[in-house]
Write an enzyme that holds these catalytic residues in place. Structure first.
Site, short mmCIF file in Angstrom:
data_model
loop_
_atom_site.label_atom_id
_atom_site.label_comp_id
_atom_site.label_asym_id
_atom_site.label_seq_id
_atom_site.Cartn_x
_atom_site.Cartn_y
_atom_site.Cartn_z
N ASP A 191 -71.30 2.61 63.78
CA ASP A 191 -70.30 1.54 63.77
C ASP A 191 -69.79 1.19 65.16
OD1 ASP A 191 -70.35 1.25 61.03
OD2 ASP A 191 -68.60 2.53 60.67
N ARG B 120 -54.20 10.33 65.22
CA ARG B 120 -54.30 8.89 65.52
C ARG B 120 -53.26 8.39 66.53
NH1 ARG B 120 -59.31 8.84 64.50
NH2 ARG B 120 -59.86 8.96 62.31
N ASP C 161 -56.16 4.76 58.64
CA ASP C 161 -56.27 4.90 60.10
C ASP C 161 -56.06 3.59 60.85
OD1 ASP C 161 -56.51 7.61 60.11
OD2 ASP C 161 -58.66 7.56 59.76
N SER D 77 -68.00 10.78 54.40
CA SER D 77 -67.32 10.31 55.60
C SER D 77 -66.42 11.47 56.04
CB SER D 77 -66.49 9.07 55.27
OG SER D 77 -65.46 8.95 56.23
N1 ARG Z 1 -56.99 10.76 53.98
C1 ARG Z 1 -56.79 11.28 55.28
C2 ARG Z 1 -55.69 10.52 55.98
O1 ARG Z 1 -55.44 9.41 55.67
C3 ARG Z 1 -58.05 11.29 56.11
C4 ARG Z 1 -58.63 9.95 56.43
C5 ARG Z 1 -60.03 9.97 57.02
N2 ARG Z 1 -60.92 10.63 56.13
C6 ARG Z 1 -62.24 10.70 56.27
N3 ARG Z 1 -62.89 11.48 55.45
N4 ARG Z 1 -62.88 10.04 57.21
O2 ARG Z 1 -55.08 11.05 56.88
#
Ligand code: ARG
Length: 407
Positions: free
Chosen positions: A15, A95, A124, A176
């Site tokens: 990506d 983040r 995110d 993911s």
């Molecule tokens: N659900 C978690 C959060 O919002 C992780 C998000 C990313 N998850 C992932 N498997 N890429 O903090």
């Protein structure tokens, strides 16, 4: 000369590699990539060359591990933040730090745009974009994955081949995955069915508790003002301490979380987490607070923890309320120093020992032996007053009941 300068949050995956080229064409832009090392195992070596081969003019790779633990993870630990009672917020606290990195680089490079590779239905994008807006309100943000023309991974691969973008077409993982020192989050594939138990392959750093060693592991953790400083009596730098607990916790099957959570965008999602160090440290820290903190502060802090968890999850790390509530948390940590010993065994943790010079536990008050100094007689009057409202209520309600029966 390009019209625009864009700072791109870059991982080197499909990506973000496609994004570098796509943005440079679409915006007639010079591209600068930034990658933060938060302790993810993904390959950082060769990333700079890869970014440049994809068309970036510059590539920053920042080792943020120490800052991540001391400025983000420790705050979250002191605040006791487990989202919806379970998730230690690993991704959610990473983040804002990455958002800060993007803003710092954008300012240093005089970039007018920043871009990220988040989808339109995740948390995110919120954390990146609200974080960036809070730090640099005039910086424009682009999230190409939300509206570019590619409909599938295959479309992106076609574009990469056409544009000579270096990509590794490895066997695609069904999941993911997002990873940093505080935990791993795994979703997609079979995990999208909440009726299905997670397959063993969905876990990376934790042993299945059933297969964990028959011998338990005992670990002692020392805290100073709410911050873990030593393990088994040996002082460890923050990053090493977390890595060590991830390792021994993972081996003992500690830190697996399988949960349905409420996302910011209003949907429920199912995620698997592995966070051995976070789970061990939250438990140990809470045990110490139970020993040291006075009742009213302890009770109030539970509400504050819950509120801070929601703020962090919702991307509001750089908000006035977060700062205000963290000031409260900091005040509560003044005396949270001492040692907790725990036994780790097949996915479980049990406390073996608690000790602190600031312990409010007083054996002479607690004991039922002859050494007892508690004034039992004083409880007599206390019971009369503490029970007064309920005697009053009972009398009034009984009167009503009688009236109903008679009338
Ligand atoms: N659900 C978690 C959060 O919002 C992780 C998000 C990313 N998850 C992932 N498997 N890429 O903090």
């Amino acid at each position: 000369m390009s019209k625009n300068k864009i700072v791109v949050a870059y991982s080197g995956g499909l990506d973000t590699s496609v994004m570098v080229k796509w943005l440079s064409q679409k915006y007639d832009a010079e591209i600068i990539t930034v990658t933060g090392n938060l302790g993810q195992k993904a390959e950082l070596e060769g990333l700079e060359e890869k970014a440049k081969a994809t068309g970036a003019s510059k590539s920053y790779i920042a080792d943020l591990q120490e800052e991540f633990i001391t400025e983000y993870v420790w705050k979250s630990l002191k605040a006791g933040t487990l989202y919806e009672g379970q998730y230690p917020l690993a991704c959610a606290i990473g983040r804002p730090l990455l958002a800060k990195l993007m803003v710092d680089v954008a300012k240093a490079e005089g970039a007018n745009l920043v871009a990220h590779g988040c989808t339109g239905k995740g948390n995110d994008q919120v954390r990146f974009e609200v974080g960036i807006q809070s730090l640099a309100p005039d910086l424009k943000i682009i999230g190409p994955l939300r509206d570019w023309e590619f409909k599938s991974r295959e479309d992106e691969i076609d574009y990469a081949i056409k544009n000579e973008i270096p990509i590794q077409i490895s066997k695609e993982s069904p999941y993911s995955i997002d990873e940093n020192l505080w935990g791993i989050a795994t979703e997609c594939g079979v995990l999208e069915d909440p009726k299905a138990a997670p397959p063993e392959g969905a876990f990376q750093i934790t042993e299945n508790p059933k297969n964990a060693p028959e011998q338990s592991t005992t670990v002692s953790i020392s805290f100073e003002k709410g911050i873990p400083t030593a393990v088994n009596g040996i002082e460890l730098p923050p990053v090493e301490l977390v890595k060590y607990l991830n390792d021994i916790g993972g081996k003992n099957g500690i830190g697996r979380i399988d949960m349905i959570e409420n996302r910011v965008v209003g949907i429920k999602s199912r995620e698997i987490y592995e966070a051995p160090a976070a789970i061990i440290l939250h438990k140990a820290h809470m045990e110490l607070e139970k020993l040291i903190m006075d009742r009213e502060t302890f009770r109030y802090k539970q509400d504050v923890s819950n509120k801070i968890s929601n703020l962090i999850y919702d991307g509001l790390w750089y908000s006035p309320l977060f700062n205000a509530l963290m000031s409260f948390v900091e005040t509560t940590q003044e005396f949270i120093s001492g040692e907790i010993v725990m036994e780790l065994y097949k996915g479980n943790m049990t406390v073996q020992s608690r000790d602190s010079e600031f312990s409010l536990y007083n054996k002479e008050l607690a004991t039922y032996s002859k050494d007892d100094v508690f004034d039992h007689k004083a409880s007599d009057g206390f019971m009369k007053i503490f029970g007064l409202p309920y005697r009053t209520i009972c009398k009034v309600h009984q009167k009503e009941e009688t009236a109903n029966v008679v009338g």
